[in-house]
Design an enzyme around this catalytic site. Sequence first.
Site, PDB file in Angstrom:
ATOM      1  N   ASP A  76       0.828  -1.207   0.000  1.00 35.45           N
ATOM      2  CA  ASP A  76       0.000   0.000   0.000  1.00 35.45           C
ATOM      3  C   ASP A  76       0.867   1.265   0.000  1.00 35.45           C
ATOM      4  OD1 ASP A  76      -2.421   1.349  -0.022  1.00 35.45           O
ATOM      5  OD2 ASP A  76      -2.574   1.411   2.164  1.00 35.45           O
ATOM      6  N   HIS A  78       2.138   3.389  -9.053  1.00 34.08           N
ATOM      7  CA  HIS A  78       1.919   1.968  -9.352  1.00 34.08           C
ATOM      8  C   HIS A  78       3.069   1.412 -10.197  1.00 34.08           C
ATOM      9  CE1 HIS A  78      -1.912   2.330  -7.502  1.00 34.08           C
ATOM     10  NE2 HIS A  78      -2.495   3.002  -8.478  1.00 34.08           N
ATOM     11  N   TRP A 119     -12.230  -2.029  -7.503  1.00 36.29           N
ATOM     12  CA  TRP A 119     -13.019  -1.664  -8.696  1.00 36.29           C
ATOM     13  C   TRP A 119     -13.726  -0.329  -8.509  1.00 36.29           C
ATOM     14  CZ3 TRP A 119     -11.965  -4.623 -12.788  1.00 36.29           C
ATOM     15  CH2 TRP A 119     -11.615  -5.956 -12.593  1.00 36.29           C
ATOM     16  N   ARG A 126     -12.418   2.386  -7.770  1.00 35.13           N
ATOM     17  CA  ARG A 126     -11.554   3.506  -8.183  1.00 35.13           C
ATOM     18  C   ARG A 126     -11.956   3.990  -9.576  1.00 35.13           C
ATOM     19  NH1 ARG A 126      -5.595   2.436  -5.587  1.00 35.13           N
ATOM     20  NH2 ARG A 126      -6.388   1.876  -3.531  1.00 35.13           N
ATOM     21  N   LEU A 177      10.231 -20.797  -5.174  1.00 37.21           N
ATOM     22  CA  LEU A 177       9.340 -19.894  -4.446  1.00 37.21           C
ATOM     23  C   LEU A 177       7.962 -19.901  -5.110  1.00 37.21           C
ATOM     24  CD1 LEU A 177       8.972 -17.263  -2.501  1.00 37.21           C
ATOM     25  CD2 LEU A 177       9.431 -15.976  -4.572  1.00 37.21           C
ATOM     26  N   ARG A 188       2.031  -4.772   6.247  1.00 38.82           N
ATOM     27  CA  ARG A 188       1.352  -3.766   5.431  1.00 38.82           C
ATOM     28  C   ARG A 188       2.230  -2.520   5.380  1.00 38.82           C
ATOM     29  NH1 ARG A 188      -4.846  -2.187   4.685  1.00 38.82           N
ATOM     30  NH2 ARG A 188      -4.561  -0.451   3.250  1.00 38.82           N
TER      31      ARG A 188
HETATM   32  C1  IPE Z   1      -5.477  -2.633  -0.026  1.00 37.24           C
HETATM   33  O1  IPE Z   1      -5.155  -1.296  -0.216  1.00 37.24           O
HETATM   34  C2  IPE Z   1      -5.483  -3.372  -1.333  1.00 37.24           C
HETATM   35  C3  IPE Z   1      -4.182  -3.520  -1.981  1.00 37.24           C
HETATM   36  C4  IPE Z   1      -3.029  -3.153  -1.526  1.00 37.24           C
HETATM   37  C5  IPE Z   1      -4.219  -4.205  -3.240  1.00 37.24           C
HETATM   38  P1  IPE Z   1      -6.280  -0.174  -0.370  1.00 37.24           P
HETATM   39  O2  IPE Z   1      -5.549   1.109  -0.517  1.00 37.24           O
HETATM   40  O3  IPE Z   1      -7.223  -0.545  -1.433  1.00 37.24           O
HETATM   41  O4  IPE Z   1      -7.032  -0.281   1.034  1.00 37.24           O
HETATM   42  P2  IPE Z   1      -7.907   0.792   1.807  1.00 37.24           P
HETATM   43  O5  IPE Z   1      -8.925   1.317   0.834  1.00 37.24           O
HETATM   44  O6  IPE Z   1      -6.975   1.860   2.282  1.00 37.24           O
HETATM   45  O7  IPE Z   1      -8.484   0.027   2.942  1.00 37.24           O
HETATM   46  C1  IPE Z   2      -1.720   0.234  -3.291  1.00 33.50           C
HETATM   47  O1  IPE Z   2      -1.482   1.581  -3.350  1.00 33.50           O
HETATM   48  C2  IPE Z   2      -1.936  -0.372  -4.649  1.00 33.50           C
HETATM   49  C3  IPE Z   2      -3.321  -0.765  -4.931  1.00 33.50           C
HETATM   50  C4  IPE Z   2      -4.307  -0.770  -4.080  1.00 33.50           C
HETATM   51  C5  IPE Z   2      -3.600  -1.192  -6.271  1.00 33.50           C
HETATM   52  P1  IPE Z   2      -2.674   2.645  -3.330  1.00 33.50           P
HETATM   53  O2  IPE Z   2      -3.086   2.910  -4.733  1.00 33.50           O
HETATM   54  O3  IPE Z   2      -3.757   2.199  -2.438  1.00 33.50           O
HETATM   55  O4  IPE Z   2      -1.933   3.902  -2.749  1.00 33.50           O
HETATM   56  P2  IPE Z   2      -2.487   4.907  -1.657  1.00 33.50           P
HETATM   57  O5  IPE Z   2      -2.893   4.075  -0.473  1.00 33.50           O
HETATM   58  O6  IPE Z   2      -3.645   5.613  -2.263  1.00 33.50           O
HETATM   59  O7  IPE Z   2      -1.323   5.784  -1.356  1.00 33.50           O
HETATM   60 MG    MG Z   3      -4.128   2.456  -0.463  1.00 27.82          MG
END
Ligand code: IPE
Ligand code: IPE
Ligand code: MG
Length: 225
Positions: free
Chosen positions: A12, A29, A61, A63, A123, A173
Amino acid sequence: MNKLNHLAIIMDGNGRWAKSKGLIRTNGHKVGANVVEDITSYCCQKGIANLTLYAFSTENWKRPKSEVDFLMNLLEKFLIEKRENFVKNGIKFHTIGDLEPFNNSLKNEISNLKNLTANCDKLNLILAINYGARDEITRAVNNALQSGENISEKSISSHLDTSEFGDVDLLIRTGGEQRLSNFLLWQASYAELYFTPTLWPEFTSKELDEIISSYQKTHRKFGGL
Ligand code: IPE
Ligand code: IPE
Ligand code: MG
């Protein structure tokens, strides 16, 4: 010293990292995808058997379509680019989550990489895509019922997407949030949890090494003494 059979990571912080650099979210990303390679090769060197990475949740989804499309394209490119590297390093590719909603081209690349790496044995790299623990548990219970099994912890575990990898030992995390966001709720029942403020694009194998060292010294009790 605790053994580490199954490491799971919620990757994250990509969007916030990009924003902090004055970039658009999708740049985060892109950089984040490169970190996956570094962390995977560290896990190979350390002899960790199973690495599960949360890449796209059932909730993601929600987003904007442009970001979802970018993530799907990035994933497809990743699967193509990493072919050689995975085979060379003995990385066997798996996914957890419901693949049904993905487009055919992405589905094909997923199964190509699975086939190509089927005999790799160093792995297990398990990518959680369109993954949600509640969805997974619901599918597992339905599958167990359809096979005529009595519902027990054992039957549910055996129908989960992760059945061959076992429970999570250590769940990390990045990005500073202290929540599980629907990740491996069943399998992480007794996992050691580690939350780091480091944003995923800045996460390094050095930090992972430090987290693992501290995990190895933890007294895991599983309800005993
Ligand atoms: C969790 O992160 C999902 C992934 C890392 C793929 P999110 O950014 O989507 O989680 P929330 O919305 O902060 O809970
Ligand atoms: C995690 O990073 C990747 C995915 C959930 C795909 P985020 O896109 O959630 O990044 P933040 O949390 O908004 O910084
Ligand atoms: Mg996030």
